[in-house]
Design a protein around this motif. Structure first.
Motif, short mmCIF file in Angstrom:
data_model
loop_
_atom_site.label_atom_id
_atom_site.label_comp_id
_atom_site.label_asym_id
_atom_site.label_seq_id
_atom_site.Cartn_x
_atom_site.Cartn_y
_atom_site.Cartn_z
N LEU A 175 -0.71 -43.11 32.07
CA LEU A 175 0.31 -44.11 32.38
C LEU A 175 -0.26 -45.52 32.36
CD1 LEU A 175 2.29 -42.35 35.25
CD2 LEU A 175 2.98 -42.64 32.86
N THR A 176 -1.47 -45.68 32.86
CA THR A 176 -2.11 -47.00 32.88
C THR A 176 -2.32 -47.53 31.46
OG1 THR A 176 -3.21 -46.49 34.96
CG2 THR A 176 -4.14 -48.29 33.68
N LEU A 177 -2.65 -46.64 30.54
CA LEU A 177 -2.84 -47.06 29.15
C LEU A 177 -1.53 -47.43 28.49
CD1 LEU A 177 -5.55 -44.46 28.13
CD2 LEU A 177 -5.89 -46.90 28.61
N GLY A 178 -0.44 -46.75 28.85
CA GLY A 178 0.89 -47.16 28.43
C GLY A 178 1.36 -46.71 27.06
N THR A 179 0.59 -45.85 26.34
CA THR A 179 1.08 -45.33 25.06
C THR A 179 1.47 -43.87 25.24
OG1 THR A 179 -1.18 -44.81 24.37
CG2 THR A 179 -0.27 -46.91 23.61
N LEU A 180 2.29 -43.37 24.34
CA LEU A 180 2.81 -42.01 24.47
C LEU A 180 1.80 -40.92 24.13
CD1 LEU A 180 6.40 -42.44 23.00
CD2 LEU A 180 5.78 -41.93 25.36
N SER A 181 0.98 -41.14 23.13
CA SER A 181 0.10 -40.06 22.64
C SER A 181 -0.81 -39.45 23.71
CB SER A 181 -0.71 -40.52 21.43
OG SER A 181 -1.38 -41.73 21.66
N PRO A 182 -1.37 -40.20 24.66
CA PRO A 182 -2.23 -39.58 25.67
C PRO A 182 -1.51 -38.61 26.60
CG PRO A 182 -2.71 -41.91 25.55
CD PRO A 182 -1.47 -41.67 24.73
N LEU A 183 -0.18 -38.70 26.66
CA LEU A 183 0.58 -37.84 27.58
C LEU A 183 0.50 -36.36 27.20
CD1 LEU A 183 3.72 -40.07 28.19
CD2 LEU A 183 1.78 -39.70 29.72
N ILE A 184 0.13 -36.05 25.96
CA ILE A 184 0.04 -34.65 25.53
C ILE A 184 -1.14 -33.93 26.17
CG2 ILE A 184 -1.35 -35.10 23.46
CD1 ILE A 184 1.51 -32.57 23.73
N VAL A 185 -2.15 -34.67 26.59
CA VAL A 185 -3.38 -34.06 27.11
C VAL A 185 -3.15 -33.33 28.44
CG1 VAL A 185 -5.71 -34.55 27.94
CG2 VAL A 185 -4.87 -35.66 25.86
N THR A 186 -2.39 -33.91 29.32
CA THR A 186 -2.22 -33.34 30.66
C THR A 186 -1.60 -31.94 30.64
OG1 THR A 186 -2.14 -35.53 31.64
CG2 THR A 186 -1.32 -33.71 32.98
N PRO A 187 -0.50 -31.69 29.92
CA PRO A 187 0.02 -30.32 29.91
C PRO A 187 -0.97 -29.31 29.32
CG PRO A 187 1.59 -31.84 28.91
CD PRO A 187 0.36 -32.62 29.22
N VAL A 188 -1.74 -29.73 28.34
CA VAL A 188 -2.76 -28.83 27.77
C VAL A 188 -3.83 -28.54 28.82
CG1 VAL A 188 -4.56 -28.62 26.00
CG2 VAL A 188 -2.32 -29.58 25.40
N PHE A 189 -4.26 -29.55 29.55
CA PHE A 189 -5.25 -29.37 30.61
C PHE A 189 -4.73 -28.41 31.67
CE2 PHE A 189 -6.93 -30.59 34.79
CZ PHE A 189 -8.29 -30.43 34.58
N VAL A 190 -3.49 -28.61 32.11
CA VAL A 190 -2.90 -27.75 33.15
C VAL A 190 -2.82 -26.31 32.66
CG1 VAL A 190 -0.75 -27.25 34.40
CG2 VAL A 190 -1.64 -29.59 34.32
N TRP A 191 -2.39 -26.11 31.43
CA TRP A 191 -2.32 -24.75 30.86
C TRP A 191 -3.71 -24.12 30.82
CZ3 TRP A 191 -4.68 -23.14 26.31
CH2 TRP A 191 -4.42 -21.82 25.96
N TRP A 192 -4.70 -24.87 30.34
CA TRP A 192 -6.06 -24.35 30.20
C TRP A 192 -6.64 -23.97 31.57
CZ3 TRP A 192 -8.64 -22.80 26.02
CH2 TRP A 192 -9.99 -22.51 26.17
N ILE A 193 -6.54 -24.86 32.52
CA ILE A 193 -7.09 -24.60 33.86
C ILE A 193 -6.37 -23.43 34.51
CG2 ILE A 193 -7.21 -25.57 36.21
CD1 ILE A 193 -9.46 -26.54 34.31
N THR A 194 -5.06 -23.35 34.33
CA THR A 194 -4.29 -22.25 34.94
C THR A 194 -4.71 -20.91 34.35
OG1 THR A 194 -2.41 -23.70 35.38
CG2 THR A 194 -1.98 -21.32 35.35
N THR A 195 -4.79 -20.83 33.03
CA THR A 195 -5.09 -19.55 32.39
C THR A 195 -6.56 -19.16 32.47
OG1 THR A 195 -5.32 -20.58 30.20
CG2 THR A 195 -3.13 -19.71 30.81
#
Length: 152
Positions: A103-123
């Motif tokens: 959010l601090t960076l303000g562009t859309l492309s970095p937002l894809i990383v968080t759901p991937v991280f959450v999925w990876w850590i969960t599984t």
């Protein structure tokens, strides 16, 4: 109790990979600036909240003199402090910091990383850690798990 295979990398390394991924996507593959100042400052607040949550949660392990390393034998089941609200405050803190940075960076492309991280850590970690804690603490962990959510 079955011994779980140690992971090649622990969660802080995946967190570091995710941070680097966010920066690479922002600086080399930016997609649409969607958030401008002062709204991007919300990201700083979220990042700071995540950092603080991580410090408090890690402090609970030190205070109880038990391991913070995934899959190692714990001395006690921690159910107070931030563990009253989430079973995984350390992973939640990492997730909040990733969201805050994106959010601090303000562009859309970095937002894809968080759901991937959450999925990876969960599984790769949370599901296995839950099994490990269930084997170690039995009905105490089952009761805790029924009262406190995995994330929030």
């Amino acid at each position: 109790m079955a011994q779980l295979r140690r992971p090649r990398f622990y969660p802080p390394i995946y967190f570091l990979f995710a941070l680097i991924g966010i920066l690479i996507l922002h600086y080399f593959f930016p997609v649409g600036r969607w958030l401008d100042w002062p709204w991007r400052a919300i990201g700083i607040v979220i990042l700071a909240t995540g950092f603080t949550l991580g410090l408090v949660a890690a402090g609970e392990f030190r205070r109880r003199e038990t391991t913070i390393t995934p899959f190692e034998q714990s001395r006690t089941l921690i159910t107070d402090g931030p563990y009253r609200f989430t079973r995984n405050p350390l992973y939640l803190s990492m997730t909040l910091m990733l969201i805050g940075l994106a959010l601090t960076l303000g562009t859309l492309s970095p937002l894809i990383v968080t759901p991937v991280f959450v999925w990876w850590i969960t599984t790769r970690f949370i599901v296995l850690e839950e099994r490990h804690l269930d084997e170690q603490f039995g009905s105490r962990y089952a009761a805790y798990k029924s009262q406190v959510r995995r994330w929030l």
